[in-house]
Enzyme design. Structure first.
Site, mmCIF file in Angstrom:
data_model
loop_
_atom_site.group_PDB
_atom_site.id
_atom_site.type_symbol
_atom_site.label_atom_id
_atom_site.label_comp_id
_atom_site.label_asym_id
_atom_site.label_seq_id
_atom_site.Cartn_x
_atom_site.Cartn_y
_atom_site.Cartn_z
ATOM 1 N N HIS A 1 11.383 -7.588 -6.851
ATOM 2 C CA HIS A 1 11.702 -8.198 -5.559
ATOM 3 C C HIS A 1 10.814 -9.420 -5.362
ATOM 4 C CE1 HIS A 1 13.866 -4.753 -3.221
ATOM 5 N NE2 HIS A 1 14.230 -4.783 -4.487
ATOM 6 N N TYR B 1 11.279 -4.624 7.251
ATOM 7 C CA TYR B 1 10.347 -3.994 8.202
ATOM 8 C C TYR B 1 10.738 -4.497 9.589
ATOM 9 C CZ TYR B 1 7.269 -2.918 4.221
ATOM 10 O OH TYR B 1 6.741 -2.439 3.039
ATOM 11 N N PRO C 1 1.243 3.968 5.318
ATOM 12 C CA PRO C 1 2.217 3.517 4.308
ATOM 13 C C PRO C 1 2.828 2.142 4.604
ATOM 14 C CG PRO C 1 3.158 5.219 5.702
ATOM 15 C CD PRO C 1 1.720 5.124 6.070
ATOM 16 N N LYS D 1 0.379 0.515 0.027
ATOM 17 C CA LYS D 1 -0.812 0.252 -0.776
ATOM 18 C C LYS D 1 -1.388 1.476 -1.487
ATOM 19 C CE LYS D 1 -0.926 -4.035 0.166
ATOM 20 N NZ LYS D 1 -0.257 -4.754 -0.907
ATOM 21 N N TYR E 1 0.708 -8.561 0.745
ATOM 22 C CA TYR E 1 1.769 -7.601 0.438
ATOM 23 C C TYR E 1 1.953 -7.432 -1.072
ATOM 24 C CZ TYR E 1 6.134 -5.012 0.940
ATOM 25 O OH TYR E 1 7.093 -4.030 0.886
HETATM 26 C C1 PHB Z 1 9.329 3.481 0.348
HETATM 27 O O1 PHB Z 1 10.255 2.950 -0.315
HETATM 28 O O2 PHB Z 1 9.182 4.706 0.431
HETATM 29 C C2 PHB Z 1 8.350 2.583 1.076
HETATM 30 C C3 PHB Z 1 8.439 1.214 0.882
HETATM 31 C C4 PHB Z 1 7.537 0.370 1.543
HETATM 32 C C5 PHB Z 1 6.586 0.919 2.375
HETATM 33 C C6 PHB Z 1 6.492 2.308 2.554
HETATM 34 C C7 PHB Z 1 7.385 3.143 1.892
HETATM 35 O O3 PHB Z 1 5.715 0.092 3.036
#
Ligand code: PHB
Ligand code: APR
Length: 384
Positions: free
Chosen positions: A68, A195, A287, A291, A379
């Site tokens: 990505h 997000y 989460p 990280k 990120y």
């Molecule tokens: C996930 O795909 O489970 C996932 C992706 C990004 C995050 C947290 C969880 O920040």
């Protein structure tokens, strides 16, 4: 080398040390099936991708993972994309943590690494003198002397507790909400992660592959999975995602549904004598920034280099610097994960003014390449 814990940290460390000719034994309290059943985040920083490739462990990741080059941030003013490459950063790889763990186990089997599953009552003795570990297996007690012990046994493990309380300092922030996560056999709502900040609460649209989606909505700390039948989850997710994503959302049955609490935690130092803490045993991140696994692997990278120097070449300075070196990167990731969590979530005592501040900061990021560059660096992963 005794490695307590057979999760991602313990497995990766064992593989790197074994390649360096260091004898390792992993003591894991659960069964392999249980370890592999855990659902965790699925975003690998580019540094993690390169570490796995260099160790010869990235073949299936490169075949089945997805690179990505950006991520979407949604809020009341819509949705904007942060382009990692345009902002001088590298990429991320979307590849489930469970798949990474499966690859590590298969490599450990191929390389004949000793993994003792269902090892109970592990105890670490005399880490500042002549280290040894004791454990029970099939009803028998065993003792194993070692040069050093790696505590890779996660937040609830025994290794951090082995450090006397007066010798360790713990930093913690518990967030007043959790993440309700759903795994569904449906096509992802978008090609990249989204997000979303919404007055009703945070939402995240992620994926494992083109046919398997992973979604999250923020819930209060006291809610239970039973409070959220699938329909209620999909309705809430649809309300919080940016409209263009909500309209293309494909719903389906949840094949996994769970609620995870959010906390930030760091234990200092990450060393006590010849006991070295690695990964979740030493630190926890919410989460939000994905990280957890990535920080665990940077610890493994630093510790494996230091142990090879010490055990193979007799030089101690790498081990002496391990805790300081690892914590420098840990705190950067802790700060980024905290920053993104407080930017994207709705806090119980939040006012309308606070919501406007969040939206204004998101709008600033959306319109500022400098702000996007800072986001992209955090990120995709700070340098190792
Ligand atoms: C996930 O795909 O489970 C996932 C992706 C990004 C995050 C947290 C969880 O920040
Ligand atoms: N004795 C032996 N093994 C133990 C003990 C113990 N007393 N306590 C815990 N374990 C095992 C657990 O069963 C688990 O398999 O240690 C392992 C720790 O694995 P993780 O908790 O996954 O931690 P880590 O390997 O550091 O991985 C960090 O994985 O779990 C995610 O969110 C975490 O993304 C982060 C990454």
């Amino acid at each position: 080398m005794a490695i307590v814990g057979g999760g991602p940290s313990g497995l990766f460390l064992a593989l790197l040390l074994s390649e360096a000719g260091i004898a390792v034994t992993i003591l894991e309290k659960s069964s392999r099936a249980h370890v592999l059943s855990r659902i965790r985040a699925g975003v690998l920083e580019w540094g993690t991708v390169e570490l796995l490739r260099r160790a010869g462990l990235g073949e299936r990741m490169d075949r089945e993972g997805t690179v990505h080059s950006g991520v979407g941030l949604g809020f009341s003013n819509g949705l904007f994309r942060v382009d990692f490459a345009a902002n001088g950063s590298r990429h991320v790889m979307v590849y489930g943590q469970g798949e990474v763990t499966k690859d590590l186990y298969e490599a450990a089997d191929r390389r004949g690494i000793t993994i003792i599953d269902e090892a109970h009552d592990v105890a670490i003795h005399d880490p500042c003198g002549s280290p040894c570990v004791t454990f029970s297996k099939d009803g028998e007690r065993h003792q194993m002397a070692c040069d050093a012990v790696a505590g890779c046994d996660g937040f609830h493990g025994v290794s951090r507790q082995t450090i006397p309380t007066e010798k360790r300092t713990e930093f913690e922030k518990v967030y007043p909400f959790g993440w309700l996560g759903v795994l569904s056999p449906t096509p992802p709502v978008s090609e990249e992660l989204i997000y979303a900040n919404h007055p009703r609460g945070f939402a995240l649209a992620s994926m494992r592959n083109a046919h398997l989606s992973r979604y999250y909505v923020q819930v209060s700390a006291c809610e239970k999975v039973a409070d959220w039948p699938d329909d209620a989850f999909w309705d809430e997710l649809r309300r919080r995602l940016p409209s263009e994503a909500a309209q293309s959302l494909v719903t389906g049955p949840s094949i996994e549904k769970s609620i995870a609490p959010l906390r930030s935690f760091v234990c200092e130092p990450m060393r006590y004598g010849q006991l070295f803490l690695v990964g979740d045993a030493a630190h926890i991140v919410p989460p939000t920034g994905a990280k957890g696994l990535n920080l665990a692997f940077s610890d493994v990278h630093y510790l494996s280099q230091a142990l090879e120097e010490a055990l193979c070449n007799g030089r101690q300075n790498g081990l002496e610097r391990y805790s300081q070196r690892a914590l420098a990167r840990v705190w950067k990731a802790i700060r980024f994960s905290w920053w993104l969590t407080q930017l994207m979530h709705r806090f119980p005592d939040q006012t309308a003014f606070d919501q406007r501040l969040q939206e204004s900061e998101l709008s600033t990021i959306g319109n500022s390449l400098a702000a996007q560059a800072a986001f992209a660096e955090g990120y995709t992963g700070y340098p190792l």
